[in-house]
Design an enzyme around this catalytic site. Structure first.
Site, PDB file in Angstrom:
ATOM      1  N   GLU A 100      -9.183  -1.589  14.258  1.00  9.79           N
ATOM      2  CA  GLU A 100      -9.606  -2.898  13.450  1.00  9.79           C
ATOM      3  C   GLU A 100      -8.351  -3.735  12.958  1.00  9.79           C
ATOM      4  OE1 GLU A 100     -10.422  -1.280   9.844  1.00  9.79           O
ATOM      5  OE2 GLU A 100     -10.159  -2.701   8.934  1.00  9.79           O
ATOM      6  N   ARG A 116      -0.098   2.484  12.867  1.00 11.33           N
ATOM      7  CA  ARG A 116      -0.867   1.505  12.286  1.00 11.33           C
ATOM      8  C   ARG A 116      -0.888   0.824  11.102  1.00 11.33           C
ATOM      9  NH1 ARG A 116      -6.322   1.748  11.461  1.00 11.33           N
ATOM     10  NH2 ARG A 116      -7.082   4.028  11.675  1.00 11.33           N
ATOM     11  N   ARG A 161      -1.135  -6.063  12.570  1.00  8.58           N
ATOM     12  CA  ARG A 161      -1.966  -5.625  13.130  1.00  8.58           C
ATOM     13  C   ARG A 161      -1.790  -6.564  14.701  1.00  8.58           C
ATOM     14  NH1 ARG A 161      -5.675  -1.566  10.827  1.00  8.58           N
ATOM     15  NH2 ARG A 161      -4.570  -0.188   9.627  1.00  8.58           N
ATOM     16  N   ARG A 172       0.460  -1.267   0.420  1.00  9.90           N
ATOM     17  CA  ARG A 172      -0.020   0.173   0.145  1.00  9.90           C
ATOM     18  C   ARG A 172       0.796   1.585   0.546  1.00  9.90           C
ATOM     19  NH1 ARG A 172      -5.552  -1.213   2.901  1.00  9.90           N
ATOM     20  NH2 ARG A 172      -5.218  -3.592   1.642  1.00  9.90           N
TER      21      ARG A 172
HETATM   22  P1  ATP Z   1      -7.639   0.880   7.619  1.00 10.57           P
HETATM   23  O1  ATP Z   1      -8.807   1.546   7.491  1.00 10.57           O
HETATM   24  O2  ATP Z   1      -7.300   0.801   8.778  1.00 10.57           O
HETATM   25  O3  ATP Z   1      -6.602   1.562   7.129  1.00 10.57           O
HETATM   26  P2  ATP Z   1      -8.124  -0.670   5.639  1.00 10.57           P
HETATM   27  O4  ATP Z   1      -9.842  -1.143   6.166  1.00 10.57           O
HETATM   28  O5  ATP Z   1      -7.820   0.053   4.489  1.00 10.57           O
HETATM   29  O6  ATP Z   1      -7.266  -0.626   6.953  1.00 10.57           O
HETATM   30  P3  ATP Z   1      -8.815  -3.265   4.025  1.00 10.57           P
HETATM   31  O7  ATP Z   1      -7.920  -3.059   3.239  1.00 10.57           O
HETATM   32  O8  ATP Z   1     -10.187  -3.818   4.191  1.00 10.57           O
HETATM   33  O9  ATP Z   1      -8.207  -2.177   5.561  1.00 10.57           O
HETATM   34  O10 ATP Z   1      -7.164  -4.206   5.077  1.00 10.57           O
HETATM   35  C1  ATP Z   1      -7.899  -5.866   5.903  1.00 10.57           C
HETATM   36  C2  ATP Z   1      -6.833  -5.397   6.842  1.00 10.57           C
HETATM   37  O11 ATP Z   1      -5.062  -5.067   6.885  1.00 10.57           O
HETATM   38  C3  ATP Z   1      -7.389  -4.211   7.825  1.00 10.57           C
HETATM   39  O12 ATP Z   1      -8.269  -4.702   8.790  1.00 10.57           O
HETATM   40  C4  ATP Z   1      -5.850  -4.670   8.492  1.00 10.57           C
HETATM   41  O13 ATP Z   1      -5.741  -5.316   9.512  1.00 10.57           O
HETATM   42  C5  ATP Z   1      -4.549  -4.624   7.691  1.00 10.57           C
HETATM   43  N1  ATP Z   1      -3.630  -3.304   6.902  1.00 10.57           N
HETATM   44  C6  ATP Z   1      -4.731  -2.349   6.064  1.00 10.57           C
HETATM   45  N2  ATP Z   1      -3.896  -1.809   6.206  1.00 10.57           N
HETATM   46  C7  ATP Z   1      -2.702  -1.957   6.255  1.00 10.57           C
HETATM   47  C8  ATP Z   1      -1.172  -0.730   6.507  1.00 10.57           C
HETATM   48  N3  ATP Z   1      -1.438   0.090   5.390  1.00 10.57           N
HETATM   49  N4  ATP Z   1      -0.421  -1.378   6.881  1.00 10.57           N
HETATM   50  C9  ATP Z   1      -1.414  -2.235   8.136  1.00 10.57           C
HETATM   51  N5  ATP Z   1      -1.959  -2.691   7.577  1.00 10.57           N
HETATM   52  C10 ATP Z   1      -2.783  -3.336   6.725  1.00 10.57           C
END
Ligand code: ATP
Length: 563
Positions: free
Chosen positions: A486, A343, A537, A335
């Site tokens: 989350e 986080r 996480r 990402r």
């Molecule tokens: P957030 O709202 O916390 O940015 P997200 O909605 O973008 O997360 P998802 O794309 O649904 O998250 O990703 C699923 C899971 O992956 C999240 O619940 C989190 O545990 C993890 N995650 C997402 N983005 C990140 C990140 N940049 N770094 C670490 N863990 C992540």
């Protein structure tokens, strides 16, 4: 000042000045004098250094002679470089496996020399293996240990790797500073590899206890280096620790954190395999310059545009439509988020699941609940020593989980918030502060650090989420929370190509760009759903560490891509 200058010497000099050239001559004399003085001093310094070098040489020769003449010299020394010269039946044991039943036995352990204190004929060594430590006592006995051997041991640099043979014994007074309460009475020591370079920081400084508030302060001030704390003990900033991660990872708590991380993956895999899931590996190199979202790392794939996978979701779904029925993957997720939060990282490990659903997405929620219970109970029972080692440096409240897992609808969550005086629009997503507050309320009410919130409003979810049959304002989606933050997002996906295309268009997406995805549902599609869990996480929240980077071996964030 002026009074002082008027000395007889000054007056005399003034009298002898009149002849032209004499000043020059005098100046030359002075500089010659200074030059001579300098040469004399240099010569003196050279001789001093020579004397010192000779002394050192003599000491060295005497030391070598002493070593050579030692009748017990076979019992210690440096190994020659280990190049697979031999294969013996010697057995090395782990410190962790030493227990009272072994008192009196001679054991061999390979460990790092964490520190040594030698005085006269006795020395105390602390040997470290991952997150366990043991004291080794060496004392002249003229049978196996000579005075020279004790002296030699005292000269081995800390962090060297040593092989120690010793008898397991029970000390008269309890040893507080090591994890193993038994000690070794040394009879042989060999150096396998010497530590030759200066450490960037002392391990004990990087292992010093850090309470939650100190972790927060460290996170807010992560530019620093080695800092002095209130009690005048040095602590090492997270920046310095991450810059020198190889050394930082040697500290017991870090060793334990990554063993716990490995345990989470193992328990995740173990449970899903027992439920007929298939482990898959989807590509991380994706064609085109966008995977369908922001925050993409773009790159060149030979002469074409490509990007790094932001999630394995599309491939997981395709696997369900290729009849795998239940799949999971543990893999990297990229990402390009320029967010500096405690986080988020630019690369993390995704624990991903996708499965077909017979009739109701609660099949998925219930399975996920059982999966997390399996993971948390497994950590508690199989990783208690690791948890203890982490607690030593980062004290935290044990993670609480309730069975059956607490499941709340989004609307119920909003109601709980309202009762606590917090207004939340039930048709809009929660922000992270409100999520945290709801986590506190749930903990208070249900005595759990883990719960599920489901039926999110449509505005909070992507186009491919299945809508609720009884209320199109809500979706069959969910998030899971640990300590109010989350860790998972998931949903039942829309597997009907017609309503999927319609919903995408309503969300302003050019349907042509997602044609392949929609088409993959057109050849007969199983109802299905899944989720993605961020491994780091889970680790950092389980241990209540403030910063996610503490739960990642070699973190990548907008400012860091090395080591
Ligand atoms: P957030 O709202 O916390 O940015 P997200 O909605 O973008 O997360 P998802 O794309 O649904 O998250 O990703 C699923 C899971 O992956 C999240 O619940 C989190 O545990 C993890 N995650 C997402 N983005 C990140 C990140 N940049 N770094 C670490 N863990 C992540």
């Amino acid at each position: 000042m002026a009074d002082k200058v008027e000395t007889p010497v000054v007056e005399k000099q003034e009298e002898t000045v009149p002849v032209e050239g004499a000043a020059k001559e005098g100046g030359e004399n002075a500089s010659k004098k200074a030059q001579k003085k300098l040469e004399k001093e240099q010569e003196k310094e050279r001789k001093r250094l020579e004397r010192e070098a000779a002394q050192l040489k003599e000491q060295e020769e005497n030391w070598l002679k002493e070593l050579k003449e030692d009748t017990l010299k076979e019992n210690y020394g440096d190994y020659i470089l280990v190049q697979s010269q031999e294969k013996t039946d010697r057995k090395w044991i782990q410190v962790l496996s030493i227990d009272e039943s072994m008192v009196g036995q001679t054991v061999l352990i390979r460990a790092r020399l964490q520190n040594s204190r030698v005085k006269g004929n006795v020395g105390f060594l602390v040997l470290r293996q991952q997150f366990s430590t043991i004291q080794a006592m060496i004392s002249k006995n003229d049978v196996t240990v000579s005075k020279t051997m004790v002296k030699w041991v005292g000269k081995v640099p800390c962090e060297s790797i040593v092989d120690v043979y010793g008898v397991v014994s029970k000390p008269e007074t309890e040893i507080k500073s090591t994890s193993c309460k038994l000690e070794l009475i040394v009879n042989k020591v060999y150096v396998v590899s010497r530590s030759r370079a200066q450490l960037p920081f002392q391990l004990e400084d990087a292992a010093r206890q850090q309470k939650k508030e100190e972790q927060l302060a460290e996170y807010n001030n992560n530019e620093g280096d080695i800092e002095e704390s209130k009690d005048n003990q040095a602590s090492v900033s997270i920046k310095t620790r991450l810059d020198n991660r190889i050394i930082d990872l040697r500290t017991p708590a870090k060793q334990a954190i990554f063993r716990l991380q490995s345990g989470i993956c193992q328990l995740f895999r173990e449970y899903l395999l027992s439920q007929d899931f298939v482990e898959i590996h989807t590509p991380k190199l994706i064609g085109g310059s966008s995977e369908g979202g922001a925050n993409i790392f773009k790159l060149k794939y030979f002469d074409k545009d490509a990007c790094l996978a932001q999630s394995p979701q599309l491939y997981k779904q395709m696997c369900i439509q290729s009849d795998f029925e239940r799949v999971f993957e543990i893999g990297p997720v990229f990402r390009a988020e320029k967010s500096f939060t405690h986080r988020h990282m630019c690369e993390f490990t995704g624990l991903d699941i996708e499965m077909s659903i017979k009739e109701n997405y609660h099949e998925l929620l219930d399975l996920m609940g059982d999966l997390f219970v399996h993971i948390f109970k497994g950590l508690e029972t199989k990783y208690s020593k690791e948890i203890e080692a982490i607690q030593q440096q980062f004290p935290f409240e044990p993670f609480k989980i309730k069975t059956p897992v607490v499941k709340l609808t989004f609307e119920e969550g909003c109601k709980l918030l309202k009762e606590a005086g917090i207004e939340q629009n039930p048709l809009e997503d929660l922000d992270t502060v409100t999520e945290k507050k709801l986590g506190d309320i749930v903990r208070e009410k249900y005595d759990t650090d883990f719960y599920m919130l489901h039926r999110y409003p449509i505005s909070a979810r992507p186009f491919y989420t299945m809508l609720c049959h009884d209320d199109p304002n809500y979706t069959l989606s969910y998030d899971f929370f640990m300590r109010g933050q989350e860790i998972t997002s998931g949903a039942q996906r829309n597997h009907d190509p017609v309503s999927l295309a319609k919903r995408a268009a309503e969300c302003g997406i050019n349907v042509e760009t997602i044609k392949d995805y929609i088409e993959s549902m057109a050849f007969g599609a199983y109802p299905h759903g899944g989720c993605g869990i961020g491994l780091e996480r889970v680790v950092f929240l389980y241990c209540d560490l403030y910063d996610i980077r503490n739960g990642c071996l070699f973190p990548r964030d907008p400012k860091r891509i090395a080591p």
